[in-house]
Motif scaffolding. Structure first.
Motif, PDB file in Angstrom:
ATOM      1  N   LEU A 112      10.669  76.195 -26.418  1.00 44.15           N
ATOM      2  CA  LEU A 112      10.150  75.248 -27.288  1.00 44.15           C
ATOM      3  C   LEU A 112      11.305  74.070 -27.451  1.00 44.15           C
ATOM      4  CD1 LEU A 112       8.486  76.741 -30.155  1.00 44.15           C
ATOM      5  CD2 LEU A 112       7.402  75.701 -28.340  1.00 44.15           C
ATOM      6  N   SER A 113      11.073  72.786 -27.558  1.00 44.14           N
ATOM      7  CA  SER A 113      12.018  71.869 -27.839  1.00 44.14           C
ATOM      8  C   SER A 113      12.793  72.029 -29.254  1.00 44.14           C
ATOM      9  CB  SER A 113      11.600  70.356 -27.869  1.00 44.14           C
ATOM     10  OG  SER A 113      10.745  70.271 -28.909  1.00 44.14           O
ATOM     11  N   LEU A 114      14.097  71.536 -29.395  1.00 45.04           N
ATOM     12  CA  LEU A 114      15.009  71.946 -30.532  1.00 45.04           C
ATOM     13  C   LEU A 114      14.055  71.192 -31.463  1.00 45.04           C
ATOM     14  CD1 LEU A 114      17.373  72.938 -31.964  1.00 45.04           C
ATOM     15  CD2 LEU A 114      18.549  70.804 -31.534  1.00 45.04           C
ATOM     16  N   GLU A 115      13.523  70.036 -31.547  1.00 41.60           N
ATOM     17  CA  GLU A 115      12.733  69.334 -32.554  1.00 41.60           C
ATOM     18  C   GLU A 115      11.659  70.236 -32.938  1.00 41.60           C
ATOM     19  OE1 GLU A 115      10.481  65.062 -33.095  1.00 41.60           O
ATOM     20  OE2 GLU A 115      11.204  65.464 -31.089  1.00 41.60           O
ATOM     21  N   GLN A 116      10.966  70.968 -32.099  1.00 36.71           N
ATOM     22  CA  GLN A 116       9.702  71.641 -32.500  1.00 36.71           C
ATOM     23  C   GLN A 116      10.229  72.997 -33.321  1.00 36.71           C
ATOM     24  OE1 GLN A 116       8.272  72.186 -28.478  1.00 36.71           O
ATOM     25  NE2 GLN A 116       6.223  71.758 -29.014  1.00 36.71           N
ATOM     26  N   ILE A 117      11.385  73.357 -32.775  1.00 37.84           N
ATOM     27  CA  ILE A 117      12.147  74.600 -33.722  1.00 37.84           C
ATOM     28  C   ILE A 117      12.346  74.109 -35.133  1.00 37.84           C
ATOM     29  CG2 ILE A 117      13.926  76.369 -33.766  1.00 37.84           C
ATOM     30  CD1 ILE A 117      12.295  77.124 -31.480  1.00 37.84           C
ATOM     31  N   LEU A 118      13.109  73.010 -35.196  1.00 41.62           N
ATOM     32  CA  LEU A 118      13.599  72.424 -36.399  1.00 41.62           C
ATOM     33  C   LEU A 118      12.279  72.266 -37.373  1.00 41.62           C
ATOM     34  CD1 LEU A 118      16.392  70.202 -35.342  1.00 41.62           C
ATOM     35  CD2 LEU A 118      16.444  72.485 -36.418  1.00 41.62           C
ATOM     36  N   GLU A 119      11.203  71.650 -36.794  1.00 36.99           N
ATOM     37  CA  GLU A 119      10.092  71.375 -37.739  1.00 36.99           C
ATOM     38  C   GLU A 119       9.396  72.842 -38.331  1.00 36.99           C
ATOM     39  OE1 GLU A 119       6.926  69.197 -35.178  1.00 36.99           O
ATOM     40  OE2 GLU A 119       8.254  67.447 -34.927  1.00 36.99           O
ATOM     41  N   LYS A 120       9.631  73.755 -37.483  1.00 34.64           N
ATOM     42  CA  LYS A 120       9.226  74.929 -38.295  1.00 34.64           C
ATOM     43  C   LYS A 120      10.050  75.425 -39.221  1.00 34.64           C
ATOM     44  CE  LYS A 120       6.961  76.494 -33.969  1.00 34.64           C
ATOM     45  NZ  LYS A 120       6.067  77.607 -33.748  1.00 34.64           N
ATOM     46  N   LEU A 121      11.508  74.974 -39.075  1.00 34.07           N
ATOM     47  CA  LEU A 121      12.430  75.295 -40.411  1.00 34.07           C
ATOM     48  C   LEU A 121      12.139  74.631 -41.512  1.00 34.07           C
ATOM     49  CD1 LEU A 121      15.657  76.076 -38.132  1.00 34.07           C
ATOM     50  CD2 LEU A 121      14.238  77.740 -39.327  1.00 34.07           C
ATOM     51  N   ARG A 122      11.936  73.333 -41.270  1.00 36.52           N
ATOM     52  CA  ARG A 122      12.059  72.265 -42.431  1.00 36.52           C
ATOM     53  C   ARG A 122      11.067  72.755 -43.736  1.00 36.52           C
ATOM     54  NH1 ARG A 122      16.158  70.128 -42.572  1.00 36.52           N
ATOM     55  NH2 ARG A 122      16.773  68.979 -40.448  1.00 36.52           N
ATOM     56  N   ARG A 160      20.931  70.863 -44.279  1.00 36.30           N
ATOM     57  CA  ARG A 160      21.694  70.128 -43.242  1.00 36.30           C
ATOM     58  C   ARG A 160      22.195  70.958 -42.227  1.00 36.30           C
ATOM     59  NH1 ARG A 160      26.860  67.090 -45.680  1.00 36.30           N
ATOM     60  NH2 ARG A 160      27.438  68.232 -43.826  1.00 36.30           N
ATOM     61  N   ILE A 161      21.840  70.591 -40.860  1.00 30.67           N
ATOM     62  CA  ILE A 161      22.006  71.233 -39.477  1.00 30.67           C
ATOM     63  C   ILE A 161      23.704  71.286 -39.529  1.00 30.67           C
ATOM     64  CG2 ILE A 161      21.806  71.670 -37.156  1.00 30.67           C
ATOM     65  CD1 ILE A 161      19.018  70.026 -37.680  1.00 30.67           C
ATOM     66  N   LEU A 162      24.165  72.380 -39.337  1.00 28.34           N
ATOM     67  CA  LEU A 162      25.744  72.529 -39.273  1.00 28.34           C
ATOM     68  C   LEU A 162      26.067  72.648 -37.624  1.00 28.34           C
ATOM     69  CD1 LEU A 162      26.903  74.812 -42.322  1.00 28.34           C
ATOM     70  CD2 LEU A 162      27.007  72.194 -41.888  1.00 28.34           C
ATOM     71  N   GLU A 163      25.236  73.625 -37.181  1.00 25.90           N
ATOM     72  CA  GLU A 163      25.500  74.106 -35.678  1.00 25.90           C
ATOM     73  C   GLU A 163      24.033  74.600 -34.992  1.00 25.90           C
ATOM     74  OE1 GLU A 163      28.603  76.804 -33.466  1.00 25.90           O
ATOM     75  OE2 GLU A 163      28.447  76.966 -35.656  1.00 25.90           O
ATOM     76  N   VAL A 164      24.017  74.043 -33.651  1.00 30.58           N
ATOM     77  CA  VAL A 164      22.911  74.775 -33.056  1.00 30.58           C
ATOM     78  C   VAL A 164      23.689  75.313 -31.818  1.00 30.58           C
ATOM     79  CG1 VAL A 164      20.904  74.370 -31.586  1.00 30.58           C
ATOM     80  CG2 VAL A 164      21.359  73.163 -33.892  1.00 30.58           C
ATOM     81  N   GLU A 165      23.054  76.488 -31.284  1.00 32.40           N
ATOM     82  CA  GLU A 165      23.799  77.061 -30.145  1.00 32.40           C
ATOM     83  C   GLU A 165      22.345  77.696 -29.361  1.00 32.40           C
ATOM     84  OE1 GLU A 165      26.543  79.981 -30.713  1.00 32.40           O
ATOM     85  OE2 GLU A 165      27.638  79.039 -32.160  1.00 32.40           O
ATOM     86  N   ILE A 172      20.681  78.692 -35.233  1.00 39.80           N
ATOM     87  CA  ILE A 172      20.743  77.493 -35.944  1.00 39.80           C
ATOM     88  C   ILE A 172      21.375  77.778 -37.306  1.00 39.80           C
ATOM     89  CG2 ILE A 172      19.608  75.630 -37.087  1.00 39.80           C
ATOM     90  CD1 ILE A 172      17.172  76.249 -35.036  1.00 39.80           C
ATOM     91  N   GLU A 173      22.434  77.194 -37.670  1.00 40.15           N
ATOM     92  CA  GLU A 173      23.215  77.087 -39.025  1.00 40.15           C
ATOM     93  C   GLU A 173      22.860  76.132 -39.818  1.00 40.15           C
ATOM     94  OE1 GLU A 173      27.613  77.261 -39.891  1.00 40.15           O
ATOM     95  OE2 GLU A 173      27.108  79.226 -38.657  1.00 40.15           O
ATOM     96  N   LEU A 174      22.397  76.228 -40.914  1.00 40.35           N
ATOM     97  CA  LEU A 174      22.075  75.294 -41.903  1.00 40.35           C
ATOM     98  C   LEU A 174      22.872  75.373 -43.149  1.00 40.35           C
ATOM     99  CD1 LEU A 174      18.156  75.861 -41.625  1.00 40.35           C
ATOM    100  CD2 LEU A 174      19.531  74.147 -40.640  1.00 40.35           C
ATOM    101  N   LEU A 175      23.044  74.456 -44.039  1.00 40.78           N
ATOM    102  CA  LEU A 175      23.724  74.310 -45.168  1.00 40.78           C
ATOM    103  C   LEU A 175      22.521  73.654 -46.164  1.00 40.78           C
ATOM    104  CD1 LEU A 175      26.271  74.520 -47.027  1.00 40.78           C
ATOM    105  CD2 LEU A 175      26.814  72.256 -46.479  1.00 40.78           C
ATOM    106  N   ASP A 176      22.339  74.557 -47.264  1.00 46.75           N
ATOM    107  CA  ASP A 176      21.299  74.041 -48.288  1.00 46.75           C
ATOM    108  C   ASP A 176      21.985  73.347 -49.357  1.00 46.75           C
ATOM    109  OD1 ASP A 176      22.123  75.964 -50.047  1.00 46.75           O
ATOM    110  OD2 ASP A 176      20.475  77.233 -49.862  1.00 46.75           O
ATOM    111  N   SER A 177      21.201  72.573 -50.218  1.00 43.09           N
ATOM    112  CA  SER A 177      21.743  71.869 -51.313  1.00 43.09           C
ATOM    113  C   SER A 177      22.828  72.527 -52.404  1.00 43.09           C
ATOM    114  CB  SER A 177      20.535  71.202 -51.834  1.00 43.09           C
ATOM    115  OG  SER A 177      19.674  71.986 -52.520  1.00 43.09           O
TER     116      SER A 177
END
Length: 82
Positions: free
Chosen positions: A37-47, A54-59, A71-76
């Motif tokens: 899947l595209s990274l965009e599709q993956i991120l839509e599933k995480l949202r 915020r996205i910190l890193e993607v490998e 995917i490494e995320l930083l929450d509020s």
């Protein structure tokens, strides 16, 4: 610090990952072939789960016979989710 492993993976039928510098080329080839899947599709599933993160890193990694976006995320609240 809390961590949650959110590894979204797709099975790779054939092929291997090369050096990290070539990840974008390999990712594009895998996407065009329909193997990932595209990274965009993956991120839509995480949202929905992490709407303000915020996205910190993607490998893009190969683990055994699978291709994995890590995917490494930083929450509020300052919590890092991987």
């Amino acid at each position: 610090m809390k961590k949650l492993l959110l590894i979204l993976s797709l099975i790779l039928v054939a092929g291997t990952l090369a050096a990290d510098d070539d990840d974008h080329i390999i990712a594009r080839e895998l996407l065009l072939s329909g193997k990932i899947l595209s990274l965009e599709q993956i991120l839509e599933k995480l949202r929905p789960e992490h709407p303000e993160a915020r996205i910190l890193e993607v490998e893009l990694e190969q683990k055994d016979e699978r291709i994995v976006y890590e995917i490494e995320l930083l929450d509020s609240e300052g919590v890092v989710w991987e």
